[in-house]
Design an enzyme around this catalytic site. Sequence first.
Site, PDB file in Angstrom:
ATOM      1  N   GLY A  11       0.819  -1.211   0.000  1.00  0.00           N
ATOM      2  CA  GLY A  11       0.000   0.000   0.000  1.00  0.00           C
ATOM      3  C   GLY A  11       0.855   1.265   0.000  1.00  0.00           C
ATOM      4  NE  ARG A  36      -2.822  -5.385  -2.875  1.00  0.00           N
ATOM      5  CZ  ARG A  36      -2.588  -4.100  -2.706  1.00  0.00           C
ATOM      6  NH1 ARG A  36      -3.254  -3.220  -3.415  1.00  0.00           N
ATOM      7  NH2 ARG A  36      -1.683  -3.675  -1.841  1.00  0.00           N
ATOM      8  CE1 TYR A 142      -8.890   4.229   7.868  1.00  0.00           C
ATOM      9  CE2 TYR A 142      -9.223   6.521   8.492  1.00  0.00           C
ATOM     10  CZ  TYR A 142      -8.373   5.490   8.138  1.00  0.00           C
ATOM     11  OH  TYR A 142      -7.021   5.714   8.037  1.00  0.00           O
ATOM     12  CE  LYS A 146      -6.995   3.640  11.008  1.00  0.00           C
ATOM     13  NZ  LYS A 146      -5.994   2.572  10.857  1.00  0.00           N
ATOM     14  CB  ILE A 172       0.658   9.912   4.439  1.00  0.00           C
ATOM     15  CG1 ILE A 172       0.527   9.681   5.944  1.00  0.00           C
ATOM     16  CG2 ILE A 172       2.108   9.728   4.008  1.00  0.00           C
ATOM     17  CD1 ILE A 172       0.953   8.304   6.400  1.00  0.00           C
TER      18      ILE A 172
HETATM   19  C1  AKB Z   1      -7.963   8.845   4.847  1.00  0.00           C
HETATM   20  O1  AKB Z   1      -8.146   9.937   4.280  1.00  0.00           O
HETATM   21  O2  AKB Z   1      -8.852   8.000   5.024  1.00  0.00           O
HETATM   22  C2  AKB Z   1      -6.590   8.559   5.400  1.00  0.00           C
HETATM   23  C3  AKB Z   1      -6.456   9.015   6.816  1.00  0.00           C
HETATM   24  C4  AKB Z   1      -6.282  10.442   7.129  1.00  0.00           C
HETATM   25  O3  AKB Z   1      -6.504   8.212   7.703  1.00  0.00           O
HETATM   26  N1  AKB Z   1      -5.593   9.179   4.575  1.00  0.00           N
END
Ligand code: AKB
Length: 320
Positions: A11, A36, A142, A146, A172
């Site tokens: 990734g 993969r 997400y 987290k 990032i």
């Molecule tokens: C996203 O945008 O989902 C990631 C993050 C900030 O965790 N780059």
Amino acid sequence: MKKILVVGAGGQIGTELVPHLQKNYGHDNVIAADLRPEIVEKLSKTAVAVPLDALDTEAYAETIKKYEVDSIFNLAALLSATGEKNPQLAWKINMGALLNSLNLAKEYGCALFTPSSIGAFGENTPHNKTPQDTVMRPNTIYGVCKVSGELLSDYYHTRFGVDTRSVRFPGIISNGAMPGGGTTDYAVEVFYHAVKTGKYTCEVPEDTYMDMLYMPDALEATTQLMEADPDKLIHRNSFNITSMSFTPKQLFAKIKERIPEFEADYKIDPVKARISASWPDCLDDSCARREWGWNPKWGIDEMVDDMIRACREKLARGEY
Ligand code: AKB
């Protein structure tokens, strides 16, 4: 760290973390694992590479045993925007990979790094100078993964003594592998488009601030934290880190200073708009600075110069 396993090595982060770890710990001491086959094939040209599905507990355990792994970097995850398209799958992958990593780290005595994110925060988190310890009520799957991951990782540390450590990554920015499915992806994509076509259509509203980090600082953060003296760590899962915060409009102005013909317009993605509005504008990363010496080197101007240079070189080599 002597024998390191990078899970999800193909990734955006893994692609650059593997060579960074090889440089610091030796080529043969870094095992690059990815699900993969075509990515494993590519990784095998420059690293010890193995196929691995992080949800396959047995295969994961076999890999740890075979290579006598003592440190795991668990990077397997769906990102924020993709997660909203299939929340069940995001939970299955993100939490499944984490739980396997935690249980195997416990069983085989490994240290474990799993990135958290600015996505762990939500609408009612203070958005300006977001504190290290604050309200965490994200409204994305997400983010829910987290926050759960941070709590579980701290639990495995205090309950079972597993050496879990983590940072809350902002967006990032990098020029190795493309990110995929994130809300902050615009800040990478724009460079490729600006260099190639001079045009970019952005899906995030122009005045939305988000924290960002250039890849060399992100790599440094991971190794620095994993090498940090455990006695100095008051926090573990997970540290706020950042090096810059800007809006799309501000980033595009910086690019235009260097590529005068560059033009951006907007076609707002409502999901990305909602997510980005709920995330912090800028983090307070003073705990990371105090506890393990976090000290990023890259600001927006140096990052923009370097990204344009790298994208021009890639274009000249016909890589995109
Ligand atoms: C996203 O945008 O989902 C990631 C993050 C900030 O965790 N780059």
